[in-house]
Design a protein around this motif. Structure first.
Motif, PDB file in Angstrom:
ATOM      1  N   TYR A  94       7.191   2.974  -1.370  1.00  0.00           N
ATOM      2  CA  TYR A  94       7.963   1.738  -1.261  1.00  0.00           C
ATOM      3  C   TYR A  94       8.904   1.509  -2.450  1.00  0.00           C
ATOM      4  O   TYR A  94      10.049   1.105  -2.272  1.00  0.00           O
ATOM      5  CB  TYR A  94       7.049   0.523  -1.084  1.00  0.00           C
ATOM      6  CG  TYR A  94       7.842  -0.721  -0.772  1.00  0.00           C
ATOM      7  CD1 TYR A  94       8.414  -0.891   0.487  1.00  0.00           C
ATOM      8  CD2 TYR A  94       8.097  -1.679  -1.742  1.00  0.00           C
ATOM      9  CE1 TYR A  94       9.197  -1.991   0.781  1.00  0.00           C
ATOM     10  CE2 TYR A  94       8.877  -2.789  -1.460  1.00  0.00           C
ATOM     11  CZ  TYR A  94       9.424  -2.939  -0.204  1.00  0.00           C
ATOM     12  OH  TYR A  94      10.207  -4.023   0.074  1.00  0.00           O
ATOM     13  N   SER A  95       8.452   1.769  -3.660  1.00  0.00           N
ATOM     14  CA  SER A  95       9.303   1.517  -4.829  1.00  0.00           C
ATOM     15  C   SER A  95      10.551   2.388  -4.803  1.00  0.00           C
ATOM     16  O   SER A  95      11.645   1.946  -5.194  1.00  0.00           O
ATOM     17  CB  SER A  95       8.519   1.738  -6.127  1.00  0.00           C
ATOM     18  OG  SER A  95       8.043   3.070  -6.194  1.00  0.00           O
TER      19      SER A  95
ATOM     20  N   THR B 257       0.781  -1.248   0.000  1.00  0.00           N
ATOM     21  CA  THR B 257       0.000   0.000   0.000  1.00  0.00           C
ATOM     22  C   THR B 257       0.808   1.291   0.000  1.00  0.00           C
ATOM     23  O   THR B 257       0.261   2.346  -0.304  1.00  0.00           O
ATOM     24  CB  THR B 257      -0.948   0.044   1.219  1.00  0.00           C
ATOM     25  OG1 THR B 257      -0.179   0.181   2.427  1.00  0.00           O
ATOM     26  CG2 THR B 257      -1.808  -1.204   1.294  1.00  0.00           C
ATOM     27  N   SER B 258       2.108   1.251   0.346  1.00  0.00           N
ATOM     28  CA  SER B 258       2.846   2.505   0.482  1.00  0.00           C
ATOM     29  C   SER B 258       3.357   3.005  -0.868  1.00  0.00           C
ATOM     30  O   SER B 258       4.127   2.307  -1.543  1.00  0.00           O
ATOM     31  CB  SER B 258       4.035   2.330   1.436  1.00  0.00           C
ATOM     32  OG  SER B 258       4.787   3.527   1.500  1.00  0.00           O
ATOM     33  N   PRO B 259       2.976   4.229  -1.273  1.00  0.00           N
ATOM     34  CA  PRO B 259       3.479   4.775  -2.542  1.00  0.00           C
ATOM     35  C   PRO B 259       4.974   5.095  -2.490  1.00  0.00           C
ATOM     36  O   PRO B 259       5.601   5.294  -3.525  1.00  0.00           O
ATOM     37  CB  PRO B 259       2.651   6.054  -2.731  1.00  0.00           C
ATOM     38  CG  PRO B 259       2.216   6.440  -1.358  1.00  0.00           C
ATOM     39  CD  PRO B 259       2.024   5.151  -0.610  1.00  0.00           C
TER      40      PRO B 259
ATOM     41  N   THR C  99       8.329   4.827   4.753  1.00  0.00           N
ATOM     42  CA  THR C  99       7.397   3.979   3.988  1.00  0.00           C
ATOM     43  C   THR C  99       6.215   3.549   4.836  1.00  0.00           C
ATOM     44  O   THR C  99       5.109   3.368   4.327  1.00  0.00           O
ATOM     45  CB  THR C  99       8.102   2.730   3.410  1.00  0.00           C
ATOM     46  OG1 THR C  99       8.490   1.852   4.469  1.00  0.00           O
ATOM     47  CG2 THR C  99       9.304   3.097   2.564  1.00  0.00           C
TER      48      THR C  99
END
Length: 325
Positions: A206-207, A202-204, A246
């Motif tokens: 993370y990438s 769900t965390s934007p 994150t």
């Protein structure tokens, strides 16, 4: 068939956060840690022909909850590797680590369990294979097979055969210290596995976290090789802050920090401004670990103890890998 092993916990300087495979515990990124001599687990494993199920005792108390299931499932992996699926064990483990409070008790716990079980069953494997096996009990535990600075290679194979820890520099390479600042001995509300899964899904942020890891690893390994404390400390601190960012962007958001966590972070920054090199890092829990050099130990420990809400400060040197008792 009995064996006893001792394993130390480790603190990740470049964090492991998130899995590409939940069942095999395969990480999304490489990580790098320092094994600590101050926190450890000692585990005895004895296999009995007459047992019909595993027995697990932690700090002299019988364990029958999910923790037992996790240990028994891991023992089944080792039994299978040794071709002795119907042989059960009695396990006695003593943890010198605050359980589930951000000090990675599962790392030393599963590393000691893996080593003792493998030796008790006369399983003929080297440290690399033991690390890969240990990973399936607890991801960070694979790094506790070795002492000093250790890198966990994420690998690319679907079966996890190339995901294991490798030594970067031994414990005697550099006398770098870690002060564990104990704020809370209570179990955390969001366990690491749950927190990782929520963040990955769900965390934007993370990438971007994953993309930043190769550069952090390259720089910190050069810093370790050259004994460049400022480089190692600053990268560890920055990497920690990126990881925790994150979790704040996850849905629903969460944080492992307490008010005192923030107070200790500020105290470390103030020490640095006063000319004492120190850097913080924080795993999935409220407690803070502070990197420092031996000549600053007395001043640093005294300053950290003066922070309101700090329960204890435990200093550690670099620790050794698996040992057998």
């Amino acid at each position: 068939m009995k064996a006893t092993a001792k394993a130390h916990t480790n603190i990740a300087l470049v964090k492991y956060w998130g899995k590409r495979d939940e069942s095999l515990i395969l990480p999304m990124n490489n990580s790098l840690s320092l094994t600590l001599d101050g926190f450890y687990t000692t585990t005895s494993v004895e296999f009995h022909n007459e047992l019909t199920e595993d027995r697990f005792y932690l700090n002299d108390k019988a364990v029958v909850d999910k923790q037992y299931d996790r240990v028994s499932s891991f023992l089944s992996l080792i039994r299978n590797s040794a071709g002795k699926d119907n042989l059960f064990a009695e396990v006695h483990s003593t943890n010198h680590v605050p359980t589930a409070a951000g000090f990675a008790s599962s790392a030393s716990g599963f590393a000691a369990l893996a080593a003792a079980s493998a030796r008790a069953l006369n399983l003929d494997i080297d440290d690399k294979a033991l690390s890969a096996l240990t990973r399936q009990g607890s991801g960070s535990a694979c790094r506790s097979i070795y002492g000093g600075f250790v890198e966990w290679e994420k690998g690319t194979q679907a079966d996890g055969s190339d995901s294991y820890a490798v030594p970067v520099a031994p414990a005697d390479h550099w006398d770098i210290r870690v002060a564990a600042v104990v704020l809370s001995s209570n179990a955390k509300k969001v366990l690491s596995r749950e927190g990782m899964k929520r963040t990955v899904e769900t965390s934007p942020f993370y990438s971007s976290w994953v993309d930043s890891i190769p550069s952090d690893l390259k720089q910190i390994k050069a810093g370790i090789q050259n004994k460049d404390f400022e480089k190692v400390g600053s990268i560890a601190e920055m990497n920690c802050l990126k990881m925790h960012a994150t979790t704040l962007a996850a849905n629903p958001p969460f944080s492992y920090w307490h008010d005192t966590t923030m107070a200790v972070m500020h105290a470390v920054q103030e020490l640095r401004e006063s000319g004492i090199p120190a850097y913080f890092t924080i795993d999935a829990g409220p407690n803070v670990k502070v990197l420092y050099l031996p000549e600053d130990e007395e001043t640093l420990e005294q300053s950290l103890r003066e922070v309101p809400g700090v329960n204890d400060v435990i200093v550690s040197k670099a620790g050794q890998g698996i040992s057998y008792l």
